[in-house]
Design a protein around this motif. Structure first.
Motif, PDB file in Angstrom:
ATOM      1  N   VAL A  68       0.835  -1.205   0.000  1.00 23.48           N
ATOM      2  CA  VAL A  68       0.000   0.000   0.000  1.00 23.48           C
ATOM      3  C   VAL A  68       0.867   1.251   0.000  1.00 23.48           C
ATOM      4  O   VAL A  68       0.577   2.229  -0.699  1.00 23.48           O
ATOM      5  CB  VAL A  68      -0.971  -0.010   1.194  1.00 23.48           C
ATOM      6  CG1 VAL A  68      -1.790   1.284   1.240  1.00 23.48           C
ATOM      7  CG2 VAL A  68      -1.907  -1.217   1.109  1.00 23.48           C
ATOM      8  N   ARG A  69       1.966   1.234   0.766  1.00 26.38           N
ATOM      9  CA  ARG A  69       2.872   2.380   0.759  1.00 26.38           C
ATOM     10  C   ARG A  69       3.494   2.579  -0.619  1.00 26.38           C
ATOM     11  O   ARG A  69       3.698   3.725  -1.058  1.00 26.38           O
ATOM     12  CB  ARG A  69       3.960   2.200   1.817  1.00 26.38           C
ATOM     13  CG  ARG A  69       3.533   2.589   3.213  1.00 26.38           C
ATOM     14  CD  ARG A  69       4.724   2.695   4.151  1.00 26.38           C
ATOM     15  NE  ARG A  69       5.319   1.397   4.419  1.00 26.38           N
ATOM     16  CZ  ARG A  69       4.960   0.589   5.414  1.00 26.38           C
ATOM     17  NH1 ARG A  69       4.004   0.960   6.237  1.00 26.38           N
ATOM     18  NH2 ARG A  69       5.562  -0.575   5.599  1.00 26.38           N
ATOM     19  N   SER A  70       3.817   1.483  -1.325  1.00 24.36           N
ATOM     20  CA  SER A  70       4.349   1.612  -2.679  1.00 24.36           C
ATOM     21  C   SER A  70       3.337   2.289  -3.601  1.00 24.36           C
ATOM     22  O   SER A  70       3.697   3.121  -4.434  1.00 24.36           O
ATOM     23  CB  SER A  70       4.725   0.229  -3.227  1.00 24.36           C
ATOM     24  OG  SER A  70       5.825  -0.310  -2.549  1.00 24.36           O
ATOM     25  N   ILE A  71       2.077   1.901  -3.465  1.00 26.94           N
ATOM     26  CA  ILE A  71       1.028   2.507  -4.291  1.00 26.94           C
ATOM     27  C   ILE A  71       0.920   4.001  -3.996  1.00 26.94           C
ATOM     28  O   ILE A  71       0.911   4.835  -4.910  1.00 26.94           O
ATOM     29  CB  ILE A  71      -0.314   1.805  -4.030  1.00 26.94           C
ATOM     30  CG1 ILE A  71      -0.272   0.354  -4.530  1.00 26.94           C
ATOM     31  CG2 ILE A  71      -1.468   2.571  -4.693  1.00 26.94           C
ATOM     32  CD1 ILE A  71      -1.471  -0.476  -4.119  1.00 26.94           C
ATOM     33  N   MET A  72       0.847   4.347  -2.723  1.00 25.07           N
ATOM     34  CA  MET A  72       0.646   5.746  -2.340  1.00 25.07           C
ATOM     35  C   MET A  72       1.903   6.593  -2.550  1.00 25.07           C
ATOM     36  O   MET A  72       1.823   7.819  -2.596  1.00 25.07           O
ATOM     37  CB  MET A  72       0.219   5.809  -0.874  1.00 25.07           C
ATOM     38  CG  MET A  72      -1.117   5.122  -0.609  1.00 25.07           C
ATOM     39  SD  MET A  72      -1.565   5.055   1.148  1.00 25.07           S
ATOM     40  CE  MET A  72      -1.839   6.796   1.478  1.00 25.07           C
ATOM     41  N   GLY A  74       3.755   6.671  -5.280  1.00 21.87           N
ATOM     42  CA  GLY A  74       3.970   7.066  -6.663  1.00 21.87           C
ATOM     43  C   GLY A  74       3.715   8.540  -6.880  1.00 21.87           C
ATOM     44  O   GLY A  74       3.207   9.244  -5.997  1.00 21.87           O
ATOM     45  N   GLU A  75       4.047   9.049  -8.056  1.00 23.43           N
ATOM     46  CA  GLU A  75       3.865  10.475  -8.345  1.00 23.43           C
ATOM     47  C   GLU A  75       2.403  10.887  -8.224  1.00 23.43           C
ATOM     48  O   GLU A  75       2.080  11.980  -7.773  1.00 23.43           O
ATOM     49  CB  GLU A  75       4.396  10.793  -9.744  1.00 23.43           C
ATOM     50  CG  GLU A  75       5.903  10.758  -9.856  1.00 23.43           C
ATOM     51  CD  GLU A  75       6.399  11.218 -11.217  1.00 23.43           C
ATOM     52  OE1 GLU A  75       5.685  10.990 -12.210  1.00 23.43           O
ATOM     53  OE2 GLU A  75       7.475  11.815 -11.266  1.00 23.43           O
ATOM     54  N   ILE A  76       1.510  10.013  -8.639  1.00 20.81           N
ATOM     55  CA  ILE A  76       0.080  10.294  -8.547  1.00 20.81           C
ATOM     56  C   ILE A  76      -0.508   9.690  -7.277  1.00 20.81           C
ATOM     57  O   ILE A  76      -1.443  10.238  -6.690  1.00 20.81           O
ATOM     58  CB  ILE A  76      -0.652   9.769  -9.809  1.00 20.81           C
ATOM     59  CG1 ILE A  76      -0.142  10.533 -11.040  1.00 20.81           C
ATOM     60  CG2 ILE A  76      -2.163   9.914  -9.681  1.00 20.81           C
ATOM     61  CD1 ILE A  76      -0.607   9.968 -12.364  1.00 20.81           C
ATOM     62  N   GLY A  77       0.031   8.589  -6.830  1.00 24.28           N
ATOM     63  CA  GLY A  77      -0.425   7.985  -5.587  1.00 24.28           C
ATOM     64  C   GLY A  77      -1.594   7.041  -5.761  1.00 24.28           C
ATOM     65  O   GLY A  77      -2.345   6.805  -4.809  1.00 24.28           O
ATOM     66  N   ALA A  78      -1.755   6.497  -6.978  1.00 23.37           N
ATOM     67  CA  ALA A  78      -2.870   5.589  -7.240  1.00 23.37           C
ATOM     68  C   ALA A  78      -2.520   4.684  -8.408  1.00 23.37           C
ATOM     69  O   ALA A  78      -1.721   5.048  -9.274  1.00 23.37           O
ATOM     70  CB  ALA A  78      -4.142   6.372  -7.554  1.00 23.37           C
ATOM     71  N   ILE A  79      -3.121   3.501  -8.419  1.00 15.47           N
ATOM     72  CA  ILE A  79      -2.999   2.590  -9.557  1.00 15.47           C
ATOM     73  C   ILE A  79      -4.394   2.129  -9.964  1.00 15.47           C
ATOM     74  O   ILE A  79      -5.346   2.206  -9.190  1.00 15.47           O
ATOM     75  CB  ILE A  79      -2.118   1.359  -9.231  1.00 15.47           C
ATOM     76  CG1 ILE A  79      -2.825   0.428  -8.217  1.00 15.47           C
ATOM     77  CG2 ILE A  79      -0.749   1.782  -8.731  1.00 15.47           C
ATOM     78  CD1 ILE A  79      -2.150  -0.915  -8.040  1.00 15.47           C
ATOM     79  N   GLY A  80      -4.503   1.659 -11.213  1.00 12.32           N
ATOM     80  CA  GLY A  80      -5.687   0.938 -11.645  1.00 12.32           C
ATOM     81  C   GLY A  80      -5.313  -0.524 -11.760  1.00 12.32           C
ATOM     82  O   GLY A  80      -4.257  -0.861 -12.291  1.00 12.32           O
ATOM     83  N   CYS A  81      -6.157  -1.417 -11.237  1.00 14.14           N
ATOM     84  CA  CYS A  81      -5.786  -2.830 -11.182  1.00 14.14           C
ATOM     85  C   CYS A  81      -6.991  -3.718 -11.465  1.00 14.14           C
ATOM     86  O   CYS A  81      -8.119  -3.390 -11.098  1.00 14.14           O
ATOM     87  CB  CYS A  81      -5.206  -3.157  -9.800  1.00 14.14           C
ATOM     88  SG  CYS A  81      -4.308  -4.725  -9.711  1.00 14.14           S
ATOM     89  N   THR A  82      -6.737  -4.844 -12.126  1.00 13.92           N
ATOM     90  CA  THR A  82      -7.747  -5.865 -12.376  1.00 13.92           C
ATOM     91  C   THR A  82      -7.074  -7.224 -12.324  1.00 13.92           C
ATOM     92  O   THR A  82      -5.844  -7.315 -12.412  1.00 13.92           O
ATOM     93  CB  THR A  82      -8.429  -5.646 -13.745  1.00 13.92           C
ATOM     94  OG1 THR A  82      -9.499  -6.576 -13.914  1.00 13.92           O
ATOM     95  CG2 THR A  82      -7.451  -5.834 -14.893  1.00 13.92           C
ATOM     96  N   LEU A  83      -7.877  -8.282 -12.167  1.00 15.58           N
ATOM     97  CA  LEU A  83      -7.326  -9.646 -12.086  1.00 15.58           C
ATOM     98  C   LEU A  83      -8.171 -10.591 -12.914  1.00 15.58           C
ATOM     99  O   LEU A  83      -9.409 -10.547 -12.847  1.00 15.58           O
ATOM    100  CB  LEU A  83      -7.280 -10.110 -10.624  1.00 15.58           C
ATOM    101  CG  LEU A  83      -6.715 -11.523 -10.350  1.00 15.58           C
ATOM    102  CD1 LEU A  83      -5.985 -11.541  -8.996  1.00 15.58           C
ATOM    103  CD2 LEU A  83      -7.802 -12.589 -10.359  1.00 15.58           C
ATOM    104  N   PHE A  84      -7.497 -11.428 -13.711  1.00 14.50           N
ATOM    105  CA  PHE A  84      -8.192 -12.506 -14.412  1.00 14.50           C
ATOM    106  C   PHE A  84      -7.385 -13.787 -14.315  1.00 14.50           C
ATOM    107  O   PHE A  84      -6.183 -13.772 -14.060  1.00 14.50           O
ATOM    108  CB  PHE A  84      -8.483 -12.130 -15.877  1.00 14.50           C
ATOM    109  CG  PHE A  84      -7.299 -12.154 -16.813  1.00 14.50           C
ATOM    110  CD1 PHE A  84      -6.937 -13.314 -17.498  1.00 14.50           C
ATOM    111  CD2 PHE A  84      -6.557 -11.003 -17.052  1.00 14.50           C
ATOM    112  CE1 PHE A  84      -5.860 -13.335 -18.378  1.00 14.50           C
ATOM    113  CE2 PHE A  84      -5.477 -11.009 -17.929  1.00 14.50           C
ATOM    114  CZ  PHE A  84      -5.130 -12.184 -18.602  1.00 14.50           C
ATOM    115  N   THR A  85      -8.071 -14.921 -14.500  1.00 14.21           N
ATOM    116  CA  THR A  85      -7.405 -16.208 -14.542  1.00 14.21           C
ATOM    117  C   THR A  85      -7.369 -16.702 -15.981  1.00 14.21           C
ATOM    118  O   THR A  85      -8.182 -16.299 -16.810  1.00 14.21           O
ATOM    119  CB  THR A  85      -8.113 -17.239 -13.651  1.00 14.21           C
ATOM    120  OG1 THR A  85      -9.482 -17.350 -14.037  1.00 14.21           O
ATOM    121  CG2 THR A  85      -8.025 -16.838 -12.183  1.00 14.21           C
ATOM    122  N   ALA A 235       6.374   0.274  -8.002  1.00 12.13           N
ATOM    123  CA  ALA A 235       7.414   1.298  -7.950  1.00 12.13           C
ATOM    124  C   ALA A 235       7.932   1.622  -9.340  1.00 12.13           C
ATOM    125  O   ALA A 235       8.273   2.757  -9.648  1.00 12.13           O
ATOM    126  CB  ALA A 235       8.561   0.835  -7.060  1.00 12.13           C
ATOM    127  N   GLY A 236       7.982   0.609 -10.224  1.00 12.71           N
ATOM    128  CA  GLY A 236       8.297   0.865 -11.618  1.00 12.71           C
ATOM    129  C   GLY A 236       9.764   0.925 -11.937  1.00 12.71           C
ATOM    130  O   GLY A 236      10.631   0.778 -11.086  1.00 12.71           O
TER     131      GLY A 236
END
Length: 255
Positions: A68-72, A74-85, A235-236
């Motif tokens: 969560v700290r890695s996400i927050m 970032g320069e923008i402080g957010a990610i978009g995420c989805t999961l599929f199998t 983090a990228g």
């Protein structure tokens, strides 16, 4: 850094705005640091217990304070995420829709959605099919990312669908970074073995600027491996001092 702080600094000339990848988006785009797709192998080499281990590992990762700290951070402080199998060339199942994750609450909602998702396993292993499916998902949200990343995990080699090299090249041409999580649990095929799977993921699956591979030494190591992997890819490639010196391949053993 939160987006409001970032915008104030940018307006004052302190920061340069991040490069935004523009595509077919909704009328009100939502900037994020990364569009992250989690693609989880559920082919017949994955038994019910191993499938549950994978899903629990991904859910736990989004409950991890470091992630969560890695996400927050970032320069923008957010990610978009989805999961599929994924398994066969025509067997992909979207289990968690695109969500914006920008803190503990939204990360917890994403984890809860993984917990609630059905557990189903199928047949063959089509990494190329998983990549093709991922390509269709990047335009199906409101996000404007600075990076697009495909996180693909599995314990076998491509044995169904199109040749992997052509689909992988399409992903690279689209500017998508492909990171891998190879699970060295059993031999992927005759004459294969764990070392062959690691080499296969390293040479034929991952790709793009800053791409890397995390190797889980058995499903017992999956939980630790996936947390490490997600924190690093969020983090990228310019993730600063914390990840800059890390190798292209990281190995994670069971605790």
């Amino acid at each position: 850094m939160q987006r409001r702080q970032l915008m104030r600094l940018a307006g004052a000339g302190v920061l340069c705005a991040p490069t935004i990848i523009r595509g077919a988006r909704a009328s009100t785009p939502d900037p994020v640091d990364v569009e992250l797709i989690l693609a989880v192998d559920v082919s017949r080499s994955i038994d019910a217990e191993e499938h549950e281990t994978q899903m629990r590992g991904y859910a736990n990762a989004f409950r991890d304070p470091d992630v969560v700290r890695s996400i927050m951070g970032g320069e923008i402080g957010a990610i978009g995420c989805t999961l599929f199998t994924w398994s066969d060339a025509d067997s992909q199942e979207n289990l968690v829709p695109w969500m914006k994750i920008d803190g503990d609450a939204s990360a917890g909602r994403f984890a809860a959605a993984i917990d609630a998702a059905p557990r189903r396993t199928w047949s063959y292993t089509s990494i190329s099919g998983a990549m093709e499916h991922a390509l269709t998902l990047y335009g199906q949200n409101r996000f404007e990312p600075t990076r697009r990343v495909l996180d693909i995990s599995g314990d076998g080699m491509n044995n169904s669908g199109r040749r992997l090299d052509g689909v992988r090249q399409t992903m690279l041409d689209e500017g998508i970074v492909m990171n891998g999580l190879a699970v060295l649990d059993r031999a992927p095929g005759a004459g294969g073995g764990a070392s062959a799977l690691e080499e296969y993921y390293r040479e034929e699956v991952i790709g793009g600027p800053g791409a890397f591979l995390v190797v889980a030494e058995g499903f017992e190591a999956f939980d630790r491996a996936v947390r490490r992997k997600i924190a690093r890819e969020i983090a990228g490639m310019d993730g600063g001092t914390r990840f800059a010196a890390l190798p292209r391949v990281e190995r994670v053993a069971a605790a």
